[in-house]
Design an enzyme around this catalytic site. Sequence first.
Site, PDB file in Angstrom:
ATOM      1  N   ARG A 182       0.864  -1.179   0.000  1.00  0.00           N
ATOM      2  CA  ARG A 182       0.000   0.000   0.000  1.00  0.00           C
ATOM      3  C   ARG A 182       0.903   1.232   0.000  1.00  0.00           C
ATOM      4  O   ARG A 182       2.089   1.166   0.334  1.00  0.00           O
ATOM      5  CB  ARG A 182      -0.883   0.015   1.249  1.00  0.00           C
ATOM      6  CG  ARG A 182      -1.986  -1.013   1.187  1.00  0.00           C
ATOM      7  CD  ARG A 182      -2.757  -1.088   2.494  1.00  0.00           C
ATOM      8  NE  ARG A 182      -3.558   0.102   2.774  1.00  0.00           N
ATOM      9  CZ  ARG A 182      -4.263   0.276   3.882  1.00  0.00           C
ATOM     10  NH1 ARG A 182      -4.265  -0.650   4.825  1.00  0.00           N
ATOM     11  NH2 ARG A 182      -4.970   1.385   4.069  1.00  0.00           N
ATOM     12  N   HIS A 183       0.331   2.349  -0.342  1.00  0.00           N
ATOM     13  CA  HIS A 183       1.033   3.641  -0.250  1.00  0.00           C
ATOM     14  C   HIS A 183       1.422   3.898   1.204  1.00  0.00           C
ATOM     15  O   HIS A 183       0.894   3.263   2.130  1.00  0.00           O
ATOM     16  CB  HIS A 183       0.081   4.741  -0.742  1.00  0.00           C
ATOM     17  CG  HIS A 183      -1.258   4.650  -0.049  1.00  0.00           C
ATOM     18  ND1 HIS A 183      -1.469   5.159   1.210  1.00  0.00           N
ATOM     19  CD2 HIS A 183      -2.413   4.033  -0.417  1.00  0.00           C
ATOM     20  CE1 HIS A 183      -2.714   4.890   1.584  1.00  0.00           C
ATOM     21  NE2 HIS A 183      -3.311   4.193   0.611  1.00  0.00           N
ATOM     22  N   GLU A 214      -8.088   2.836  -5.715  1.00  0.00           N
ATOM     23  CA  GLU A 214      -8.818   2.186  -4.617  1.00  0.00           C
ATOM     24  C   GLU A 214     -10.300   2.022  -4.980  1.00  0.00           C
ATOM     25  O   GLU A 214     -10.831   2.756  -5.824  1.00  0.00           O
ATOM     26  CB  GLU A 214      -8.654   3.010  -3.328  1.00  0.00           C
ATOM     27  CG  GLU A 214      -9.301   2.429  -2.077  1.00  0.00           C
ATOM     28  CD  GLU A 214      -8.922   0.966  -1.784  1.00  0.00           C
ATOM     29  OE1 GLU A 214      -9.035   0.120  -2.694  1.00  0.00           O
ATOM     30  OE2 GLU A 214      -8.557   0.677  -0.639  1.00  0.00           O
ATOM     31  N   ASN A 241      -5.825   8.390   6.052  1.00  0.00           N
ATOM     32  CA  ASN A 241      -5.615   7.234   6.942  1.00  0.00           C
ATOM     33  C   ASN A 241      -5.642   7.702   8.389  1.00  0.00           C
ATOM     34  O   ASN A 241      -6.238   7.073   9.260  1.00  0.00           O
ATOM     35  CB  ASN A 241      -4.261   6.559   6.694  1.00  0.00           C
ATOM     36  CG  ASN A 241      -4.201   5.767   5.399  1.00  0.00           C
ATOM     37  OD1 ASN A 241      -3.147   5.646   4.787  1.00  0.00           O
ATOM     38  ND2 ASN A 241      -5.330   5.226   4.971  1.00  0.00           N
ATOM     39  N   HIS A 249      -3.595   0.010  -3.054  1.00  0.00           N
ATOM     40  CA  HIS A 249      -4.490   0.335  -1.937  1.00  0.00           C
ATOM     41  C   HIS A 249      -5.032  -0.970  -1.349  1.00  0.00           C
ATOM     42  O   HIS A 249      -4.956  -2.023  -1.979  1.00  0.00           O
ATOM     43  CB  HIS A 249      -5.660   1.178  -2.449  1.00  0.00           C
ATOM     44  CG  HIS A 249      -5.224   2.396  -3.192  1.00  0.00           C
ATOM     45  ND1 HIS A 249      -5.107   3.625  -2.604  1.00  0.00           N
ATOM     46  CD2 HIS A 249      -4.856   2.566  -4.498  1.00  0.00           C
ATOM     47  CE1 HIS A 249      -4.691   4.518  -3.511  1.00  0.00           C
ATOM     48  NE2 HIS A 249      -4.542   3.891  -4.666  1.00  0.00           N
ATOM     49  N   ARG A 297      -1.557   9.549  -3.313  1.00  0.00           N
ATOM     50  CA  ARG A 297      -0.790   8.882  -2.261  1.00  0.00           C
ATOM     51  C   ARG A 297       0.114   7.767  -2.785  1.00  0.00           C
ATOM     52  O   ARG A 297       1.169   7.498  -2.208  1.00  0.00           O
ATOM     53  CB  ARG A 297      -1.717   8.376  -1.144  1.00  0.00           C
ATOM     54  CG  ARG A 297      -2.905   7.526  -1.583  1.00  0.00           C
ATOM     55  CD  ARG A 297      -3.940   7.516  -0.458  1.00  0.00           C
ATOM     56  NE  ARG A 297      -5.087   6.619  -0.661  1.00  0.00           N
ATOM     57  CZ  ARG A 297      -6.179   6.937  -1.350  1.00  0.00           C
ATOM     58  NH1 ARG A 297      -6.277   8.112  -1.967  1.00  0.00           N
ATOM     59  NH2 ARG A 297      -7.187   6.088  -1.419  1.00  0.00           N
TER      60      ARG A 297
END
Length: 445
Positions: free
Chosen positions: A247-248, A317, A254, A383, A297
């Site tokens: 994931r980023h 995502e 987040n 994502h 991101r």
Amino acid sequence: MRRSVLGSATGGPAAGEGSVVPLRFSPFSPEKTRLILVLVGLPARGKTYIGRKMARYLAWLGFAARVFNIGDYRRTRLGRHHRHDFFDPANVEGNRLRNELAALALDDMLQWMRDGGQVGIYDATNTTAARRRQVYDRCVQQGLDVVFVESVCEDPALIEANIRETKLTSPDYEGMDPDDAARDFRARIDHYTRAYEPIHEEDYSYIKLIDVGRVIVMHMIQGYLPGKLVHFLMNMHLVRRPIWLTRHGESEYNVLGRIGGDSALTDRGLAYARSLATFVRDHAIRPPIVWTSALRRTVETARELHLPYMAWRAIDEIDGGICDGMTYEEIATQMPEEFAARQRDKLNYRYPRGESYVDVTQRLEPVILELEREREPVLVIGHQAVLRVLFAYFMDKHPGEVVHHDVPIHTVIELTPGPYAFEERRFSLDLGDWHARGVGAAMED
Ligand code: F6P
């Protein structure tokens, strides 16, 4: 009548892969899909590899697909350790037993199809025209479409590599000296070679793969699914290289617990991007191909690598639609029915004006085909939802099984191809220094 030592078709566990899953999943799988793929080829030509790979792809797309492997039937019913003379066409008893096993596996497969299976994969040598005719006739009588998939390979190096990698580790040769086992297996191949009639039948649909796709011959291939399978098989190769999924780095959303959006990385997220760059530099044999989504991101995470990267919309995502930018608590209080519907069936639930996991799976299919085609290491910076779905493909899971899996941030999932399946290792880079945890001591689920 002579009593069979093999037992009945209905008794005991059937050999093979997969299971019938309720099909609420793919628009590619209308109720009428009923296809049998019959593998053809001498031993050590990669039939089992091809069969399992097709099953994994089809199951990921939502089809009820299953492999029926005659080798497994033989080991289950007759035990292991059959030496080459069992496979000699002049061995009358061996022939009788092998024919019985073939019939048993076919019966099981046809029964499974009657019970709702959609794609049965019949994994046996099927090297004689007579055997193929029997299989074909039985399937057609039951109203099933049949496509033969033949693997032809005369490259001695490829055959030897296959014997060493997959056959010597098979239960057939457990505990045996590897050279003796290889010799025995080559003698087994010789027996089959004497009786081998490559597929040529004018009235069959078939795909012939020569030297792992160097040449592909198609004969009477029609329809949506056979066409898809040809495309899939065209991308197949045997080059081993890792695929990394991450994931980023941590994003502003987040931290706020908000879903979706297009926020930037936090300082901690940026620190992860730098750790990831160090990990890649230290760990990759060659610089990987880097793919991101089109969202900020993932792109900001990739920039720190100082490598070329490609941003795919397909990797974005899951689209939260009218819920995009909300927290789960806000969704639960403001739209309790939506929240409950998603909890009931997370795979099929589609956010109003957004997407479901099924939608995400469908848009990821080209990404899967490109990942299959690519021979270099690939790093996908994505994502949570998209990585779950990609992970499901490589680890042979139905997407419905992974929608609740944790895909933590600041973790690299490394997938390396083994002879038949991918192996998974996880590296947590959260401390900023992956060496601190050691590669061998990588965090694994
Ligand atoms: O919370 C991060 C996130 O990537 C969201 O943007 C996305 O909606 C969510 O995870 C997907 O996970 P789940 O399907 O479990 O809600």
